[in-house]
Design a protein around this motif. Structure first.
Motif, PDB file in Angstrom:
ATOM      1  N   HIS A 104       0.877  -3.015 -12.510  1.00  0.00           N
ATOM      2  CA  HIS A 104      -0.052  -2.675 -11.424  1.00  0.00           C
ATOM      3  C   HIS A 104      -1.096  -1.653 -11.848  1.00  0.00           C
ATOM      4  O   HIS A 104      -2.151  -1.551 -11.216  1.00  0.00           O
ATOM      5  N   ASP A 105      -0.837  -0.906 -12.940  1.00  0.00           N
ATOM      6  CA  ASP A 105      -1.858   0.016 -13.438  1.00  0.00           C
ATOM      7  C   ASP A 105      -3.149  -0.737 -13.740  1.00  0.00           C
ATOM      8  O   ASP A 105      -4.248  -0.293 -13.371  1.00  0.00           O
ATOM      9  N   ASP A 107      -3.943  -3.955 -12.869  1.00  0.00           N
ATOM     10  CA  ASP A 107      -4.489  -4.633 -11.698  1.00  0.00           C
ATOM     11  C   ASP A 107      -5.331  -3.661 -10.879  1.00  0.00           C
ATOM     12  O   ASP A 107      -6.366  -4.040 -10.319  1.00  0.00           O
ATOM     13  N   ASP A 108      -4.898  -2.408 -10.841  1.00  0.00           N
ATOM     14  CA  ASP A 108      -5.689  -1.393 -10.148  1.00  0.00           C
ATOM     15  C   ASP A 108      -6.997  -1.097 -10.883  1.00  0.00           C
ATOM     16  O   ASP A 108      -8.009  -0.765 -10.260  1.00  0.00           O
ATOM     17  N   LYS A 111      -9.323  -3.697  -9.667  1.00  0.00           N
ATOM     18  CA  LYS A 111      -9.749  -3.415  -8.296  1.00  0.00           C
ATOM     19  C   LYS A 111     -10.770  -2.282  -8.236  1.00  0.00           C
ATOM     20  O   LYS A 111     -11.603  -2.239  -7.328  1.00  0.00           O
ATOM     21  N   ASP A 118      -7.293  -6.794 -15.755  1.00  0.00           N
ATOM     22  CA  ASP A 118      -6.043  -6.955 -15.016  1.00  0.00           C
ATOM     23  C   ASP A 118      -4.892  -7.148 -15.987  1.00  0.00           C
ATOM     24  O   ASP A 118      -5.086  -7.384 -17.183  1.00  0.00           O
ATOM     25  N   TRP A 119      -3.661  -7.054 -15.462  1.00  0.00           N
ATOM     26  CA  TRP A 119      -2.480  -7.085 -16.316  1.00  0.00           C
ATOM     27  C   TRP A 119      -2.363  -8.382 -17.108  1.00  0.00           C
ATOM     28  O   TRP A 119      -2.077  -8.363 -18.308  1.00  0.00           O
ATOM     29  N   HIS A 187      11.086  -4.172 -10.117  1.00  0.00           N
ATOM     30  CA  HIS A 187       9.785  -4.403 -10.729  1.00  0.00           C
ATOM     31  C   HIS A 187       9.931  -4.442 -12.242  1.00  0.00           C
ATOM     32  O   HIS A 187      10.851  -3.851 -12.805  1.00  0.00           O
ATOM     33  N   SER A 360       6.875   1.786  -3.388  1.00  0.00           N
ATOM     34  CA  SER A 360       6.802   0.344  -3.619  1.00  0.00           C
ATOM     35  C   SER A 360       6.881  -0.007  -5.094  1.00  0.00           C
ATOM     36  O   SER A 360       7.316  -1.105  -5.454  1.00  0.00           O
ATOM     37  N   PHE A 361       6.406   0.909  -5.945  1.00  0.00           N
ATOM     38  CA  PHE A 361       6.406   0.703  -7.380  1.00  0.00           C
ATOM     39  C   PHE A 361       7.082   1.896  -8.042  1.00  0.00           C
ATOM     40  O   PHE A 361       7.152   2.979  -7.452  1.00  0.00           O
ATOM     41  N   ARG A 397       1.288   8.310 -11.291  1.00  0.00           N
ATOM     42  CA  ARG A 397      -0.073   7.954 -10.917  1.00  0.00           C
ATOM     43  C   ARG A 397      -0.664   9.018  -9.983  1.00  0.00           C
ATOM     44  O   ARG A 397      -0.777   8.823  -8.778  1.00  0.00           O
TER      45      ARG A 397
END
Length: 550
Positions: A104-105, A107-108, A111, A118-119, A187, A360-361, A397
């Motif tokens: 998700h790092d 993917d963020d 964004k 993205d990953w 995850h 969530s992560f 994060r």
């Protein structure tokens, strides 16, 4: 002033990113490249010996030894930020931990405006970069970055950290850069395990070893060391070269195609500002002519903070070897004869990503080391004679953002660095939640069994208010500065676009950890090399060159 020859590309900095770029931009043979590095040779014993990084931690010969401004979020303490001033950059003095980061790092990143980062996309680059050497000597992959499983050479005490994870029903992973075990509701990468390291055959395997040293055999690469770049040369809104000081004289080099800054999260924005590219009001304060008013240069600084607690052990740890002269001598002889033993393995041995309550992560990285040690006022390491271990937690994060500004127009002056740690409520809450994880780990049956005594301050008796104050008073950087020239959609919110090109200045890129849109969840050396490998392909594409290797 001596004018050096022209090159297609000039790379400022021979660190983790610069070494990758030097290799990738020269391998097709169609481009000429000059790399300019402020530091000197990395061919030093305490750089190559994995445990030797404790001695380069404050060595001014290979280290910029930066200090930050008094940080309000950390009780106005002045932090120490070592950064590599040597061929290989910080990859020559770091702790060799190889952590890709969490999916998700990236993917963020996408964004945040870094489209194409993205990953799914960056995972392919990681796979191409790595040769993974397992503990039994087998390997997979054929990339230049050697990532070794060193668990068989680690302290026997380290197994207790994984037993403690099992006590708490935390997953135990064989590879922290792998995927979640089949059938488990978690995850990817969540759990604890032995850390993998950029070590090859008992020696540090830096970016210089993996990329720069092979590239120096090519006729189209020139490396200048011991050279301080003082400004980027521009004509209008185009970068045309650099001016640098070496061997007592000032030189200029012209770039036919591009100038690429890979000087790191502190020095890349510094050099932009010295060159008149940055917040106009700040530049004028120092009498610097404004080439481009770029308000985001030096802004957005992110870093990881961690708090450690120390314990006396009732079993042998690395202290019984490294904390005593006879043990040091035996370990030294063993290393010289075999490249094995305790000096062949970094002290950071067990780590992992975990979730705090309700997350969530995975939002915390845990470090467990089979030793206790401190840094003396002169920077030298001091390892305790008595057996001990440390437990450490790092929020992954952070949302706080700091800044880097010029101290003056003098290129030899270190910049001002303000991390603005714990300046958001979210970061304060995560610091407390991370501390609760450390409390749980310290109270696990296995850790209680091997603990002879808890050292002050004892985290177990702390409530939330005290935990936050403890974090403020004792947490420090994990040396992951990033994001000061971050990628994004435009100059109002970023410094570079998704192809690492500086907004508003042609033929100029920033390719290093300063370009991260946000800091990744773990250690930053691996994502910096990945970023440089992908960026090199973009540079070649944009200059109509030959295909890149990865």
């Amino acid at each position: 002033m001596t004018k050096a020859p022209e090159f297609d590309f000039i790379i400022v900095g021979a660190g983790s990113a610069g070494c990758v770029l030097a290799d990738r931009l020269t391998e097709c043979g169609r481009f000429t490249v000059q790399v300019i590095e402020a530091g000197g040779s990395d061919q030093k014993f305490f750089i190559k010996m994995p445990m030797g990084y404790g001695l380069t931690f404050s060595d001014a010969r290979v280290n910029w030894k930066y200090q930050v401004e008094p940080d309000p979020g950390l009780g106005n303490r002045i932090g120490y930020w070592p950064r590599g001033k040597v061929i290989g950059g910080s990859s020559s003095i770091n702790a060799m931990a190889y952590m890709r980061g969490l999916p998700h790092d990236f993917d963020d990143w996408a964004k945040a405006g870094a489209t194409g980062w993205d990953w799914k996309t960056v995972q392919e680059t990681y796979d191409a970069l790595e040769t993974v050497v397992e503990a039994d000597g087998t390997s997979r992959g054929s990339g230049p970055v050697v990532v070794s499983d060193l668990k068989n050479a680690m302290s026997p005490f380290s197994r207790h950290f994984l037993d403690a994870a099992r006590d708490l029903n935390w997953p135990v992973l064989g590879d922290l850069n792998g995927s979640a075990p089949a059938g488990q509701n978690q995850h990817p990468n969540e759990g604890m395990g032995y850390m993998r390291a950029t070590v090859r055959n008992g020696r540090r395997w830096s970016a210089a070893d993996a990329f720069l040293r092979p590239a120096t055999k090519r006729h189209n690469l020139s490396v200048v060391s011991g050279a301080r770049v003082e400004r980027i040369l521009t004509q209008g809104k185009l970068a045309t070269g650099v001016r640098y000081h070496v061997n007592g004289e000032m030189r200029e080099t012209s770039a036919r195609r591009e100038v690429i800054l890979s000087a790191g999260a502190i020095d890349s924005p510094k050099l932009l500002m010295l060159s008149g590219i940055g917040p106009a009001a700040d530049l004028r304060t120092h009498g610097i002519a404004v080439t481009l008013d770029q308000p985001q240069v030096g802004r957005g600084l992110q870093d990881h903070l961690a708090v450690s607690h120390y314990y006396w052990a009732n079993e042998a740890t690395l202290n019984s070897i490294l904390g005593r002269r006879t043990g040091q001598l035996r370990a030294g002889v063993q290393y010289l004869l075999t490249r094995g033993g305790p000096l062949s393995v970094p002290v950071n041995q067990v780590s992992g990503y975990l979730r705090t309550s309700g997350a969530s992560f995975p939002d915390v990285q845990v470090y467990c080391n089979p030793a206790t040690y401190a840094t003396l006022p002169d920077g030298a390491p001091r390892v305790d004679r008595d057996n001990g271990f440390l437990l450490c937690v790092q929020p992954c994060r952070p949302t706080s953002r700091g800044w880097i500004k010029l101290r003056s127009a003098d290129p030899t002056d270190a910049p001002r660095i303000q991390p603005n740690s714990l300046s958001t409520l979210e970061d304060q809450q995560t610091a407390v939640a991370a501390s609760h994880l450390l409390q749980r780990l310290a109270q696990s049956p296995t850790m209680r069994q091997v603990t002879r005594a808890r050292r002050d301050p004892d985290i177990l008796g702390m409530d939330d208010d005290v935990l936050l104050e403890n974090f403020r008073q004792r947490a420090g950087t994990v040396f992951h500065a990033s994001c000061t020239c971050r990628m994004g959609v435009g100059p109002d919110v970023s410094v570079t676009d998704n192809r690492l090109r500086v907004h508003g200045i042609g033929r100029l890129r920033v390719i290093d950890a300063s370009a991260f849109p946000n800091v990744t969840s773990g250690n930053t050396n691996a994502p910096t090399m990945m970023l440089a490998a992908r960026a090199a392909r973009m540079v070649i594409e944009d200059n109509a060159g030959c295909p890149a290797a990865a």
